[in-house]
Design an enzyme around this catalytic site. Structure first.
Site, mmCIF file in Angstrom:
data_model
loop_
_atom_site.group_PDB
_atom_site.id
_atom_site.type_symbol
_atom_site.label_atom_id
_atom_site.label_comp_id
_atom_site.label_asym_id
_atom_site.label_seq_id
_atom_site.Cartn_x
_atom_site.Cartn_y
_atom_site.Cartn_z
ATOM 1 N N TYR A 1 0.863 -1.185 0.000
ATOM 2 C CA TYR A 1 0.000 0.000 0.000
ATOM 3 C C TYR A 1 0.894 1.228 0.000
ATOM 4 O O TYR A 1 1.819 1.334 0.806
ATOM 5 C CB TYR A 1 -0.895 -0.004 1.245
ATOM 6 C CG TYR A 1 -1.810 1.196 1.342
ATOM 7 C CD1 TYR A 1 -2.935 1.300 0.536
ATOM 8 C CD2 TYR A 1 -1.539 2.221 2.246
ATOM 9 C CE1 TYR A 1 -3.780 2.402 0.621
ATOM 10 C CE2 TYR A 1 -2.377 3.322 2.348
ATOM 11 C CZ TYR A 1 -3.498 3.411 1.533
ATOM 12 O OH TYR A 1 -4.325 4.500 1.620
ATOM 13 N N ASP B 1 9.359 2.665 -0.585
ATOM 14 C CA ASP B 1 8.362 3.324 0.244
ATOM 15 C C ASP B 1 8.666 2.952 1.692
ATOM 16 O O ASP B 1 8.328 1.869 2.160
ATOM 17 C CB ASP B 1 6.959 2.859 -0.168
ATOM 18 C CG ASP B 1 5.870 3.486 0.704
ATOM 19 O OD1 ASP B 1 6.201 4.030 1.772
ATOM 20 O OD2 ASP B 1 4.698 3.404 0.323
ATOM 21 N N LYS C 1 5.029 9.196 8.529
ATOM 22 C CA LYS C 1 4.823 8.713 9.902
ATOM 23 C C LYS C 1 5.879 9.255 10.864
ATOM 24 O O LYS C 1 5.773 10.389 11.284
ATOM 25 C CB LYS C 1 4.751 7.188 9.896
ATOM 26 C CG LYS C 1 3.589 6.698 8.985
ATOM 27 C CD LYS C 1 3.134 5.312 9.291
ATOM 28 C CE LYS C 1 2.180 4.753 8.260
ATOM 29 N NZ LYS C 1 0.773 4.896 8.585
#
Ligand code: HOZ
Length: 427
Positions: free
Chosen positions: A142, A237, A265
């Site tokens: 994702y 990623d 994050k």
């Protein structure tokens, strides 16, 4: 009627599904989501005043726990000076320098407000740089919710069996090729079929959005080799793994140099901040230097940058990752023993402070094996843990996070509760 229930009913009247991000609605596990009123250290307190030991950590950013005093103090100071200027500030340079110093492949970095923007920009850069169109991703990975990446996607998309979203034009989705995680042959086949058509391979070097899945030895180095051979931009990623498995992220851990890296994050310390960085030659294609456009009113927001800087200072303290690795290993070992002692069919994937307990399967190393897991059993486990005061991600296809303010006592407490729940699952 609980306060969370009342709030959820009210929220559903004004917000689709009552939530601002789908997986928060607890649809995969049943029941109402907890509305959180505050967090303190490794615990969250819900709207009814109940306290939970937190393993969501806001889905990864809170490596220093909730409301860390150092971060709160710095934010208070920053807040007094104003919330946003839409103009450069010195703090942005401080954060950029810290990122460049920590992440081996990053020579220059551009700050964005979300991981979705970071991956979207990385793809645009790769396409601009290579003058090619196609991109290749992996099933179950994702990378946020931009059109090109909502194809066989993980996280909420997988949780709700919507790995391919409606609203993404076929013309866009057809430019996205999907290979199997941990399977180099599937990547090579695409490259051979179209040797000059693929602009980028984007991968979570440690997959955290179909539950936690680790790369097999040679998978990442093989990807580096193939992408170099075919002139493809390799994008890591590291929105989840960046500053989570070490200061240099997964790329330092596995000693692989991607061309571009996406961060999010932890780098924003719990505020909306993400980043895309990499080789100077590619990064300098971004406007205003080059022809690839990217912008954002709140990009590099002073509050977000401040939280990021303080969080990176905290994780840079000696011993941080040693400590997190120890706690993670203790958790995984404890859960494996609990699984064995209770005769449960389940397995534990873990690296550093990340872990997932998969139900109904012996081993999980890709999308196919992840999706064989028993999500009903997971849901019962989740509810058992909630009832005992432990807040886990409400989906089999997410990752639990341990923070620096968790300790051995909390890990022991969690393992004991998990064992108790597992025993009762068999009844
Ligand atoms: N995509 C996030 C988990 N991998 C969920 C974000 C959220 O719901 O806050």
């Amino acid at each position: 009627m609980s306060t969370s229930h009342k709030l959820f009913l009210e929220a559903q009247q004004y917000i689709p599904g009552g939530v601002n991000s789908p997986v928060r609605a607890w649809r995969a596990v049943g029941g109402d989501p907890l509305f959180i009123q505050r967090g303190r250290g490794c615990r969250v307190i819900d709207a009814d005043g109940r306290e939970y030991l937190d393993y969501v950590g806001s889905w990864g950013p809170l490596i220093a726990g909730h409301a860390h005093p150092q971060i709160v103090r710095a934010l208070e100071e920053s807040l007094k000076r104003g919330t946003s200027f839409g103009a450069p500030t010195a703090k942005e340079i401080e954060l950029a320098k810290m990122i460049v110093a920590a992440v081996p492949s990053i020579e220059k970095v551009r700050l964005t407000s979300s991981g979705t923007e970071a991956t979207m920009t990385a793809l645009r850069l790769a396409r601009g740089y290579t003058k090619r169109t196609k991109i290749l991703k992996f099933a179950g990975c994702y990378h946020g919710h931009s059109d090109a990446l909502l194809v066989r996607a993980g996280s909420g998309a997988l949780t709700f069996s919507q790995p391919d979203s409606q609203g993404v034009p076929e013309a866009f989705a057809s430019q996205t090729l999907v290979a199997d995680y941990n399977n180099l042959a599937s990547v090579e086949a695409y490259c051979k079929a179209d040797p000059t058509g693929i602009a980028a391979v984007i991968v979570e070097p440690i997959a955290g959005n179909m539950g936690l899945i680790l790369p097999k030895p040679e998978f990442l180095s093989g990807l580096r080799k193939i992408t170099q051979e075919y002139g493809i931009v390799l994008i890591f990623d590291e929105v989840i793994s960046g500053f989570r498995v070490g200061l240099g992220g997964a790329q330092a851990l596995y000693n692989i140099t991607p061309d571009l890296t996406c961060l999010g994050k932890i780098v924003g310390g719990g505020m909306p901040l993400a980043a895309v960085g990499g080789k100077r030659e590619i990064m300098d294609m971004l406007a205003p230097l080059g022809p690839v456009y990217q912008a954002g009113t709140l990009s590099g927001n002073p509050l977000a940058v401040t939280a990021g800087v303080e969080t990176l200072k905290l994780v840079s303290a000696p011993g941080t990752y040693h400590r997190l690795n120890e706690l993670g290993a203790m958790m995984a070992e404890g859960l494996r023993v609990a699984v064995k002692d209770t005769g449960t069919l389940a397995c534990v994937n873990q690296i550093g402070s990340m872990f997932t307990l998969f139900f109904g399967v012996e081993q999980v190393d890709d999308y196919a094996t992840a999706t064989q897991s028993d999500t009903q059993l997971f849901a019962r486990f989740f509810q058992g843990m909630i009832a005992r005061g432990f807040y886990l991600p409400p989906s089999q296809f997410e990752t639990c996070f341990i923070s620096l303010v968790h300790g051995e006592a909390e890990v022991r407490e969690t393992v004991a509760a998990a064992k108790d729940v597992l025993k009762n699952l068999r009844l």
